[in-house]
Write a protein that holds these residues in place. Structure first.
Motif, PDB file in Angstrom:
ATOM      1  N   TYR A   1      -9.034   0.486  -6.468  1.00 18.27           N
ATOM      2  CA  TYR A   1      -8.483  -0.474  -7.159  1.00 18.27           C
ATOM      3  C   TYR A   1      -9.190  -1.900  -7.014  1.00 18.27           C
ATOM      4  O   TYR A   1      -9.773  -1.939  -6.022  1.00 18.27           O
ATOM      5  CB  TYR A   1      -6.977  -0.727  -7.392  1.00 18.27           C
ATOM      6  CG  TYR A   1      -6.553  -1.129  -5.528  1.00 18.27           C
ATOM      7  CD1 TYR A   1      -6.596  -2.578  -5.624  1.00 18.27           C
ATOM      8  CD2 TYR A   1      -6.270  -0.352  -4.939  1.00 18.27           C
ATOM      9  CE1 TYR A   1      -6.062  -3.027  -4.341  1.00 18.27           C
ATOM     10  CE2 TYR A   1      -5.777  -0.609  -3.624  1.00 18.27           C
ATOM     11  CZ  TYR A   1      -5.820  -1.843  -3.316  1.00 18.27           C
ATOM     12  OH  TYR A   1      -5.472  -2.332  -2.153  1.00 18.27           O
TER      13      TYR A   1
ATOM     14  N   VAL B   1      -2.535  -6.171  -2.369  1.00 21.61           N
ATOM     15  CA  VAL B   1      -1.779  -5.084  -1.640  1.00 21.61           C
ATOM     16  C   VAL B   1      -1.648  -5.385  -0.462  1.00 21.61           C
ATOM     17  O   VAL B   1      -2.485  -5.290   0.208  1.00 21.61           O
ATOM     18  CB  VAL B   1      -2.719  -3.763  -2.111  1.00 21.61           C
ATOM     19  CG1 VAL B   1      -2.053  -2.609  -1.412  1.00 21.61           C
ATOM     20  CG2 VAL B   1      -2.800  -3.919  -3.644  1.00 21.61           C
TER      21      VAL B   1
ATOM     22  N   THR C   1      -1.586   2.857  -5.332  1.00 21.85           N
ATOM     23  CA  THR C   1      -2.467   2.107  -4.324  1.00 21.85           C
ATOM     24  C   THR C   1      -2.698   2.888  -3.044  1.00 21.85           C
ATOM     25  O   THR C   1      -3.742   2.188  -2.283  1.00 21.85           O
ATOM     26  CB  THR C   1      -1.621   0.780  -3.940  1.00 21.85           C
ATOM     27  OG1 THR C   1      -0.436   1.149  -3.588  1.00 21.85           O
ATOM     28  CG2 THR C   1      -1.673   0.128  -5.273  1.00 21.85           C
TER      29      THR C   1
ATOM     30  N   ARG D   1       0.811  -1.124   0.107  1.00 21.53           N
ATOM     31  CA  ARG D   1       0.113   0.024   0.095  1.00 21.53           C
ATOM     32  C   ARG D   1       0.743   1.208  -0.006  1.00 21.53           C
ATOM     33  O   ARG D   1       1.822   1.654   0.831  1.00 21.53           O
ATOM     34  CB  ARG D   1      -0.940   0.015   1.209  1.00 21.53           C
ATOM     35  CG  ARG D   1      -1.996   1.035   1.214  1.00 21.53           C
ATOM     36  CD  ARG D   1      -2.855   1.127   2.274  1.00 21.53           C
ATOM     37  NE  ARG D   1      -3.895  -0.123   2.442  1.00 21.53           N
ATOM     38  CZ  ARG D   1      -4.862  -0.358   1.555  1.00 21.53           C
ATOM     39  NH1 ARG D   1      -5.355   0.551   0.914  1.00 21.53           N
ATOM     40  NH2 ARG D   1      -5.449  -1.350   1.545  1.00 21.53           N
TER      41      ARG D   1
END
Length: 635
Positions: free
Chosen positions: A84, A110, A79, A40
């Motif tokens: 997403y 992620v 991200t 992230r």
């Protein structure tokens, strides 16, 4: 049948030429960079690629839609800030033609922002050595590492290395270390690792004073242990070159076998170049620190066993010139050492293997300025010389590389890159202008110790570097020096001797010259009238060359009547042996006086005349009394 296929092929080619396209393959979504894990906050890029699409201009469409660049072949996803989903696909259009949708591409999961991990193979640095630190981030790839160091836990971290690819750092300095990983563009950084404290073992550092020897000077070695603490015992060694390597063997200095409590060591009588090291031990422990780095004390005088000469024979040289160092002596194996150590040792240092006989040629670079000396395979050191490298657009002072003997002539000059002897040159000694007028050379007909020092030249606004000119004493100097000392001490010693002789003479001189003589040779004689004459010698400072006789009555008369004293001066006369002695006079009282000392000493005699009848004495007149003379013969 063959004609039918030919017709179809021709129609296909014609269509391709007229319409400008041909059938293309299905596009593919590719992750760049292709990391197995995404964290992230990282920015990743999806790329839509068409096999066989050539260089044609395509417009792309993404699912889900690309908000930033809807028609771009790249889909950038941050991200940390953008939503997403797990599946992404793309298609392409070109005019009336379009491709199929690509297969769905699922992004890796992620993950949360990771923390770098720092490990060390040891936490204590050896006295001479290093510690390996390793930084890593999970099992993913593409990381480069930044390294930080703090002096202490409370001090701020300083970035010491950046973007190191292998994650390994070797350190030889104590401190608090940490690291982090980074990758991507823009760079994404992990959390900084936990801190690792690396400690140093006690490391001795040797200092030598002075660096250059002068006749009669002592050498002081000082050893410091870092980090400094009390309770150390210090050991001192002489460094001797090892024939098999470029290092040294260490031998204890006399008087240092058991070590010293003081961190300094005095060496007397060192006349030639030598190397030294030290180490320390705490208390009665058997564990020592490692040896310090060798430090050297240099001498410009050549010992009998080894000598270093330089060609061209001068201190200063221009950049890129070649200088030959020649080691001579009764040894066959040599190496040349320098201080400071060159940046590239192989380019400037002649080792046991690279020296041609006893000579070594160096093509000078800027970092070759320093002190040079020779070391033999049997452990001998030569004299040391200075070499200074000057830029080609400057000037050099031509001065002797070896010490000049007192009384010898010496000539200094100034030259440029073309080795041209320059005129209208000003010369300086210890930054003081020697002459108000310019000249071509500085000629000193007879060098003395006062000429020793730093020299430089100046010409047309340019100035050479400074060079030290050493002056050594001549062979006769010790004699002349002793003579000078005697000239100073001689008069002082002479005065002291004179004073001692005067004191001795005064002590042995007869006491008669200093003190009144209380008694001397007394002689008595009795006259016919019963008068007793006593002659006593006295020393007196009042009169010289006089003798007095004391004439006293007999004891019978002396007790009856009071004393009356008559003084008479007796003159000393030399008696000639050839003349007959004078007939005695009945009226004369004779006294024979013999002085004890050979030298003439003033002598006094008191003469007392006392008659039996006091009245008769008073009735006599003074002239009558004086007619009767008293003679004393002094022999």
């Amino acid at each position: 049948m063959g004609q039918t296929w030919l017709c179809r092929l021709g129609l296909y080619l014609l269509c391709t030429l007229c319409c400008g396209y041909a059938e293309v393959s299905k596009p593919t979504v590719i992750l760049q960079p292709n990391w197995s894990e995404i964290f992230r906050g990282e920015t990743v890029t999806l790329r839509c690629e068409i096999q066989g699409g050539g260089g044609a201009q395509w417009t792309y469409e993404w699912s889900p839609a690309n908000r930033n660049s809807p028609s771009s072949s790249e889909y950038r996803i941050n991200t940390a800030t953008e939503p997403y989903s797990g599946d992404y696909s793309c298609m392409a259009r070109r005019g009336s033609e379009q491709t199929e949708w690509s297969s769905a591409f699922r992004l890796p999961s992620v993950l949360y922002k990771p923390r770098a991990t720092l490990t060390a193979d040891k936490t204590i640095i050896p006295a001479v050595g290093s510690v390996a630190l390793r930084c890593s981030v999970s099992s993913s790839a593409g990381w480069k590492y930044d390294w930080f160091r703090q002096e202490s836990v409370s001090s701020p971290a300083q970035l010491i290395r950046t973007k190191e690819p292998d994650g390994v750092l070797r350190v030889s300095e104590g401190g608090v270390y940490s690291c982090r990983g980074g990758r991507g563009d823009p760079a994404f950084y992990t959390e900084t690792s936990t801190e690792v404290t690396i400690q140093e073992t006690a490391k001795p550092v040797l200092f030598v004073s002075p660096s250059w020897l002068s006749p009669g000077a002592s050498v002081t070695l000082s050893c410091e242990v870092k980090p400094s603490s009390a309770g150390w015992r210090f050991f001192w060694y002489k460094a001797v070159p090892e024939r098999s390597s470029s290092s040294y063997s260490f031998y204890p200095m006399p008087g240092s076998t058991n070590g010293t409590e003081q961190n300094s060591f005095l060496i007397n009588g060192q006349n030639h170049t030598a190397g030294y090291v030290c180490r320390a031990r705490r208390g009665e422990s058997v564990i020592y620190t490692d040896y310090s780095q060798p430090k050297f004390v240099w001498s410009a005088d050549s010992p009998p066993a080894a000598s270093l000469s330089v060609s061209p024979d001068r201190v200063q040289h221009f950049l890129h010139q070649s200088v030959t160092l020649n080691c001579t002596g009764n040894k066959t194996q040599w190496r040349v050492k320098s201080f400071p150590e060159p940046v590239r040792p192989s380019s400037s240092q002649c080792s046991w293997r690279t020296m041609t006989g006893s000579s070594c040629t160096i093509k000078l670079l800027q970092h070759h300025s320093g002190v040079y000396w020779c070391e033999s395979g049997s452990g001998d050191f030569s004299n040391a010389v200075n070499i200074t490298v000057q830029n080609n657009d400057g000037l050099i002072l031509v001065s002797p590389v070896h010490p000049v003997t007192e009384g010898d002539p010496v000539t200094l000059s100034c030259r440029d890159k073309q080795q041209k002897l320059l005129s209208k040159v000003f010369f300086y000694h210890n930054d003081k202008l020697l002459h108000n007028d310019s000249r071509e050379e500085l000629n000193i007909s007879a060098v003395s110790k006062s000429h020793e020092g730093f020299y430089k030249c100046q010409h047309s606004g340019k100035e050479s570097p400074q060079s030290w000119m050493a002056v050594r004493e001549s062979l006769s100097s010790p004699v002349s020096s002793s003579f000078s000392v005697m000239l100073i001490l001689g008069p002082i010693i002479g005065i002291v001797l004179i004073i001692l002789l005067l004191l001795l003479w005064r002590y042995k001189r007869p006491k008669d010259l200093f003190f009144p003589r209380s008694k001397s040779a007394n002689q008595r004689s009795t006259t016919n009238d019963g008068v007793e004459t006593e002659i006593s010698e006295y020393s007196s400072p009042l009169q010289a060359d006089a003798l007095y006789a004391s004439v006293k009555d007999s004891p019978a008369t002396e007790t009856a009547e009071p004393k009356e004293i008559t003084y008479s001066m007796i003159k000393l006369k030399k008696l000639r042996r050839k003349k007959r002695p004078r007939e005695p006079d009945e009226r004369v009282v004779y006294s024979e006086v013999k002085p004890a000392a050979a030298e003439p000493i003033p002598m006094y005699a008191e003469i007392n005349h006392k008659n039996k009848a006091k009245k008769e004495k008073k009735e006599k007149s003074s002239p009558a009394a004086t007619d009767e003379s008293v003679y004393s013969e002094v022999k």
